[in-house]
Design a protein around this motif. Structure first.
Motif, PDB file in Angstrom:
ATOM      1  N   GLY A 167      12.190  82.409  31.978  1.00  0.00           N
ATOM      2  CA  GLY A 167      11.100  81.505  31.814  1.00  0.00           C
ATOM      3  C   GLY A 167       9.707  81.955  31.001  1.00  0.00           C
ATOM      4  O   GLY A 167       9.209  81.017  30.466  1.00  0.00           O
ATOM      5  N   ILE A 168       9.394  83.055  31.465  1.00  0.00           N
ATOM      6  CA  ILE A 168       8.210  83.662  30.544  1.00  0.00           C
ATOM      7  C   ILE A 168       8.461  83.732  29.027  1.00  0.00           C
ATOM      8  O   ILE A 168       7.833  83.294  28.237  1.00  0.00           O
ATOM      9  N   CYS A 169       9.743  83.905  28.900  1.00  0.00           N
ATOM     10  CA  CYS A 169      10.123  83.922  27.351  1.00  0.00           C
ATOM     11  C   CYS A 169       9.973  82.624  26.528  1.00  0.00           C
ATOM     12  O   CYS A 169       9.597  82.154  25.550  1.00  0.00           O
ATOM     13  N   GLN A 170      10.551  81.690  27.431  1.00  0.00           N
ATOM     14  CA  GLN A 170      10.580  80.317  27.229  1.00  0.00           C
ATOM     15  C   GLN A 170       9.188  79.676  26.979  1.00  0.00           C
ATOM     16  O   GLN A 170       8.556  79.112  26.099  1.00  0.00           O
ATOM     17  N   ALA A 171       8.185  80.127  27.736  1.00  0.00           N
ATOM     18  CA  ALA A 171       6.861  79.740  27.662  1.00  0.00           C
ATOM     19  C   ALA A 171       6.142  80.215  26.401  1.00  0.00           C
ATOM     20  O   ALA A 171       5.124  79.622  25.931  1.00  0.00           O
ATOM     21  N   MET A 172       6.571  81.343  25.987  1.00  0.00           N
ATOM     22  CA  MET A 172       6.049  81.875  24.688  1.00  0.00           C
ATOM     23  C   MET A 172       6.203  80.961  23.571  1.00  0.00           C
ATOM     24  O   MET A 172       5.368  80.714  22.565  1.00  0.00           O
ATOM     25  N   ALA A 173       7.192  79.863  23.732  1.00  0.00           N
ATOM     26  CA  ALA A 173       7.435  78.757  22.556  1.00  0.00           C
ATOM     27  C   ALA A 173       6.464  77.745  22.749  1.00  0.00           C
ATOM     28  O   ALA A 173       6.288  76.937  21.728  1.00  0.00           O
ATOM     29  N   LEU A 174       5.514  77.757  23.496  1.00  0.00           N
ATOM     30  CA  LEU A 174       4.344  76.782  23.354  1.00  0.00           C
ATOM     31  C   LEU A 174       3.335  77.081  22.031  1.00  0.00           C
ATOM     32  O   LEU A 174       2.705  76.191  21.661  1.00  0.00           O
ATOM     33  N   VAL A 175       3.823  78.292  21.452  1.00  0.00           N
ATOM     34  CA  VAL A 175       2.880  78.721  20.405  1.00  0.00           C
ATOM     35  C   VAL A 175       3.931  78.266  19.023  1.00  0.00           C
ATOM     36  O   VAL A 175       5.097  78.919  19.336  1.00  0.00           O
ATOM     37  N   PRO A 176       3.613  77.270  18.336  1.00  0.00           N
ATOM     38  CA  PRO A 176       4.623  77.085  17.275  1.00  0.00           C
ATOM     39  C   PRO A 176       4.864  78.099  16.326  1.00  0.00           C
ATOM     40  O   PRO A 176       4.204  78.897  16.221  1.00  0.00           O
ATOM     41  N   GLY A 177       6.297  78.526  16.217  1.00  0.00           N
ATOM     42  CA  GLY A 177       6.826  79.245  15.319  1.00  0.00           C
ATOM     43  C   GLY A 177       7.385  80.624  16.322  1.00  0.00           C
ATOM     44  O   GLY A 177       8.133  81.164  15.646  1.00  0.00           O
ATOM     45  N   VAL A 178       7.283  80.406  17.561  1.00  0.00           N
ATOM     46  CA  VAL A 178       8.178  81.282  18.446  1.00  0.00           C
ATOM     47  C   VAL A 178       9.564  80.879  18.565  1.00  0.00           C
ATOM     48  O   VAL A 178      10.501  81.469  18.294  1.00  0.00           O
ATOM     49  N   SER A 179       9.699  79.665  18.712  1.00  0.00           N
ATOM     50  CA  SER A 179      11.065  79.006  18.865  1.00  0.00           C
ATOM     51  C   SER A 179      11.372  79.153  20.646  1.00  0.00           C
ATOM     52  O   SER A 179      11.720  80.369  21.179  1.00  0.00           O
ATOM     53  N   ARG A 180      11.745  77.979  21.098  1.00  0.00           N
ATOM     54  CA  ARG A 180      12.146  78.073  22.708  1.00  0.00           C
ATOM     55  C   ARG A 180      13.508  78.873  22.476  1.00  0.00           C
ATOM     56  O   ARG A 180      13.589  79.648  23.398  1.00  0.00           O
ATOM     57  N   SER A 181      14.530  78.316  21.983  1.00  0.00           N
ATOM     58  CA  SER A 181      15.685  79.124  21.892  1.00  0.00           C
ATOM     59  C   SER A 181      15.630  80.362  21.591  1.00  0.00           C
ATOM     60  O   SER A 181      16.306  81.341  22.043  1.00  0.00           O
ATOM     61  N   GLY A 182      14.957  80.790  20.520  1.00  0.00           N
ATOM     62  CA  GLY A 182      14.906  82.153  19.826  1.00  0.00           C
ATOM     63  C   GLY A 182      14.162  82.964  20.985  1.00  0.00           C
ATOM     64  O   GLY A 182      14.678  84.050  21.111  1.00  0.00           O
ATOM     65  N   ALA A 183      13.274  82.624  21.525  1.00  0.00           N
ATOM     66  CA  ALA A 183      12.624  83.424  22.538  1.00  0.00           C
ATOM     67  C   ALA A 183      13.502  83.761  23.590  1.00  0.00           C
ATOM     68  O   ALA A 183      13.438  84.914  24.317  1.00  0.00           O
ATOM     69  N   THR A 184      14.008  82.829  24.266  1.00  0.00           N
ATOM     70  CA  THR A 184      14.806  82.877  25.408  1.00  0.00           C
ATOM     71  C   THR A 184      16.260  83.558  25.115  1.00  0.00           C
ATOM     72  O   THR A 184      16.599  84.591  25.970  1.00  0.00           O
TER      73      THR A 184
END
Length: 291
Positions: A167-184
């Motif tokens: 969940g914390i990894c997913q939250a990083m995707a609030l910043v454009p460029g991170v990627s929800r799927s990439g972070a999780t």
């Protein structure tokens, strides 16, 4: 927003939402390179409802099983040890970080976080993280040089601690460029999960967060927000159709292939973007909407 812009942006949203390359960054960059206004966080959130509808249909059997087991576990203690019921709770637990941070940093998400320099840096940094995680997973699965093959974890082994980390990894995707799927997925691989398990939980975890975000933006838009409804709905439909095809392809791809093509793409795109901004060829605020 014109109908042509909405078609292109809907296509971009559908193509990039489930790949570890950041859909929000690509929507932002498409507008910047085309000389259009930034579609904005509201457009992104609403069109993501289309791609999440694709997730709901693609994983409909899994979702129906999880939801049914979760509701039964509320009144039946015996069901609380059921894996599907536990998955329901884990999706809820994993959704807490992005919910809290999304509300807390709403103004930054819709403003400073959309700076092209920040997007370039997150593309590169998270690309490297994904590359490292992918290499570790590949080494475990093949045994590496002079190493025994390490058994990677399945979703059956997912617990509250790992669910929160996802969940914390997913939250990083609030910043454009991170990627929800990439972070999780990166977080899952670093915690020892298989590629398929990390991707599957990533898609399931995104459902409440994306739907809640979309509904929140719909509420604001209905109270006087600046949204071109016709083109936005059209883009959402395009994103749904394309997104469904991408999910089907991606779930097959990850069973046999490496994430390295996405890593290389992210790093090269980030470097190119920094070069364009650094040489004043492109403004870090290119395409930003005034309203």
């Amino acid at each position: 927003m014109s109908w042509f812009e909405s078609f292109v942006l809907g296509l971009v949203q559908g193509l990039t939402e489930f790949l570890p390359i950041s859909s929000s960054a690509h929507l932002r960059l498409t507008a910047a390179f085309a000389g259009w206004h930034d579609p904005g966080a509201a457009f992104t959130a609403i069109t993501q409802i289309g791609t999440e509808a694709a997730v709901l249909i693609y994983f409909r059997k899994d979702i129906a099983r999880i939801v049914s087991a979760w509701f039964r576990s509320l009144t039946n203690k015996a069901m609380r040890s059921n894996h599907d019921a536990q998955m329901g709770w884990l999706v809820i637990v994993g959704s807490i970080p992005i919910g809290v941070l999304g509300v807390t940093f709403k103004d930054q998400i819709e403003g400073p976080f959309r700076d092209l320099r920040l997007i370039a840096v997150t593309l590169i940094v998270m690309g490297i993280v994904l590359g490292v995680a992918d290499r570790l997973a590949a080494r475990d699965e093949t045994g590496g040089k002079h190493r025994a093959i390490k058994e990677r974890k399945s979703l059956q082994e997912l617990g509250v601690r790992d669910g929160l980390i996802f969940g914390i990894c997913q939250a990083m995707a609030l910043v454009p460029g991170v990627s929800r799927s990439g972070a999780t997925i990166s977080g899952g691989l670093l915690m020892g999960y298989t590629r398929e398990a990390a991707a599957r939980y990533s898609f399931l975890l995104a459902i409440p967060a994306v739907l809640a975000s979309g509904v929140f933006e719909l509420k604001d838009a209905g109270n006087g927000g600046h949204v071109s409804w016709g083109p936005t709905i059209f883009a959402t439909i395009i994103a749904f159709a394309v997104g469904y095809a991408v999910i089907a392809w991606f779930m097959k791809f990850i069973t046999t292939k490496s994430f390295m093509p996405f890593v290389i793409y992210r790093v090269l795109l980030g470097i190119a973007l920094l070069a364009l901004v650094g040489t004043d060829t492109l403004s870090p605020h290119a395409g930003e909407s005034a309203g």
